[in-house]
Design an enzyme around this catalytic site. Structure first.
Site, PDB file in Angstrom:
ATOM      1  N   SER A  84      43.277  32.726  53.055  1.00 13.84           N
ATOM      2  CA  SER A  84      44.052  33.748  52.255  1.00 13.84           C
ATOM      3  C   SER A  84      45.447  33.845  53.344  1.00 13.84           C
ATOM      4  CB  SER A  84      43.327  34.785  52.103  1.00 13.84           C
ATOM      5  OG  SER A  84      42.847  35.242  53.371  1.00 13.84           O
ATOM      6  N   THR A  85      45.390  33.729  54.488  1.00 13.85           N
ATOM      7  CA  THR A  85      46.374  34.046  55.138  1.00 13.85           C
ATOM      8  C   THR A  85      47.451  32.766  55.295  1.00 13.85           C
ATOM      9  OG1 THR A  85      44.828  35.109  56.668  1.00 13.85           O
ATOM     10  CG2 THR A  85      47.359  34.953  57.520  1.00 13.85           C
ATOM     11  N   GLY A  95      36.581  28.215  60.177  1.00 13.69           N
ATOM     12  CA  GLY A  95      35.742  27.502  59.371  1.00 13.69           C
ATOM     13  C   GLY A  95      35.110  28.557  58.200  1.00 13.69           C
ATOM     14  N   GLU A 149      40.795  20.793  59.402  1.00 10.52           N
ATOM     15  CA  GLU A 149      41.901  21.874  59.973  1.00 10.52           C
ATOM     16  C   GLU A 149      41.842  21.356  61.637  1.00 10.52           C
ATOM     17  OE1 GLU A 149      41.210  26.005  57.629  1.00 10.52           O
ATOM     18  OE2 GLU A 149      39.842  25.540  59.076  1.00 10.52           O
TER      19      GLU A 149
HETATM   20  C1  5RP Z   1      39.086  27.982  56.592  1.00 15.41           C
HETATM   21  C2  5RP Z   1      39.533  28.723  57.775  1.00 15.41           C
HETATM   22  C3  5RP Z   1      40.478  30.052  57.855  1.00 15.41           C
HETATM   23  O1  5RP Z   1      41.708  29.891  58.426  1.00 15.41           O
HETATM   24  C4  5RP Z   1      39.803  31.290  58.076  1.00 15.41           C
HETATM   25  O2  5RP Z   1      38.433  31.383  57.682  1.00 15.41           O
HETATM   26  C5  5RP Z   1      40.526  32.313  57.926  1.00 15.41           C
HETATM   27  O3  5RP Z   1      40.853  32.659  56.526  1.00 15.41           O
HETATM   28  P1  5RP Z   1      41.448  33.767  56.029  1.00 15.41           P
HETATM   29  O4  5RP Z   1      43.012  33.887  56.397  1.00 15.41           O
HETATM   30  O5  5RP Z   1      41.159  33.935  54.527  1.00 15.41           O
HETATM   31  O6  5RP Z   1      40.844  35.144  56.621  1.00 15.41           O
HETATM   32  O7  5RP Z   1      39.214  28.776  58.882  1.00 15.41           O
HETATM   33  O8  5RP Z   1      38.384  27.170  56.967  1.00 15.41           O
END
Ligand code: 5RP
Length: 262
Positions: A35-36, A103, A111
């Site tokens: 989401s970020t 993850g 990633e």
């Molecule tokens: C995806 C990730 C994301 O960067 C991590 O889960 C953070 O997510 P969010 O920004 O939604 O909190 O590692 O595999």
């Protein structure tokens, strides 16, 4: 419209908005997942549309690829790009040394490959993601489906040998079935509560047959941009050993909020 955003989304937005200042014309940019990172992709799309910024994006998931294309970013594969100037991504946890757990969105494998193939990795996060010791967030480990239960047992044995106190390991599910990653693997979540030696654990986990990659990112992240709901951002650079505060204006009519749908 920005007033409708939750405090956490404001924090994610300002971190993303500040981080895209690191992107310059002609750059090849790794696009994270979550989401970020989705805010970051929207902010980059805004610069592409409004400034005519010309960049090439390498997404770390099919979700991010779709979003990037939809906001006008040119997308190529990592093999086409080969090496990247910068990757901007979210994290589930980061510590003072900028070691990460990633993850939570099941995209850790792409990633980690994309971030490692970049001159610089910038993490964007709200302040709640900062921890003194990693491990409250369950550590994701990507495993091949073949023999996953054996791999799980081997991970449990390894954790016991390392004297890890809490070693509950669960298969991540999605609607009653094992969640399948973009690389057709499964995710095991390691509920450890506390990771005393992340560097050692990262190395040991990757020695276990069946483990493809783990969600510990050690010595990969260079900069963390921490967002706060009031528009403040803190930029911490591990190589320079600096920390700077900044402020992002959350515009009430910002175009970017119109297509907010997460
Ligand atoms: C995806 C990730 C994301 O960067 C991590 O889960 C953070 O997510 P969010 O920004 O939604 O909190 O590692 O595999």
């Amino acid at each position: 419209m920005s007033a409708d955003l939750s405090p956490i989304d404001k924090a994610k937005y300002v971190a993303a908005k500040r981080a895209v200042d690191y992107v310059h014309p002609g750059m090849k940019v790794g696009l994270g997942t979550g989401s970020t990172a989705a805010w970051m992709v929207r902010c980059l799309g805004e610069r592409v549309r409004e400034e005519g910024l010309r960049i090439t994006g390498v997404p770390t998931s099919t979700r991010t690829a779709e979003l990037a294309r939809s906001v006008g970013i040119q997308v190529v594969s990592l093999d086409e790009a080969k090496w990247l100037d910068v990757t901007i991504d979210g994290a589930d946890e980061f510590d003072r040394q900028l070691a990460l757990i990633k993850g939570g969105g099941a995209a850790l494998l792409q990633e980690k490959i994309v971030a490692t193939a970049s001159d610089q990795m910038i993490v964007i996060a709200d302040a709640a993601k900062e921890v003194a010791t990693l491990g409250a967030f369950p550590l994701p480990v990507e495993v091949v489906p073949f023999g996953w239960q054996t791999t799980k047992a081997l991970i449990e044995e390894t954790l016991e040998a390392l004297d890890v106190l809490n070693r509950d390991v669960t298969l991540r599910m999605n609607g009653g079935r094992p969640l399948v990653t973009d690389e057709s693997n499964y995710i095991l979540d390691l509920h450890l509560r506390r990771i005393g030696n992340p560097r050692q654990l990262a190395l040991v986990l990757n020695q276990i047959p069946g483990v493809v990659e783990n969600g510990l990112f050690i010595d990969i992240c260079d900069i963390v941009v921490i967002g706060h709901p009031d528009g403040r951002v803190t930029v911490r650079d591990i190589n320079e050993g600096t920390e700077r505060d900044d402020r992002i204006n959350i515009e009430p009519n910002d175009n970017i909020f119109r297509d907010f749908s997460d």
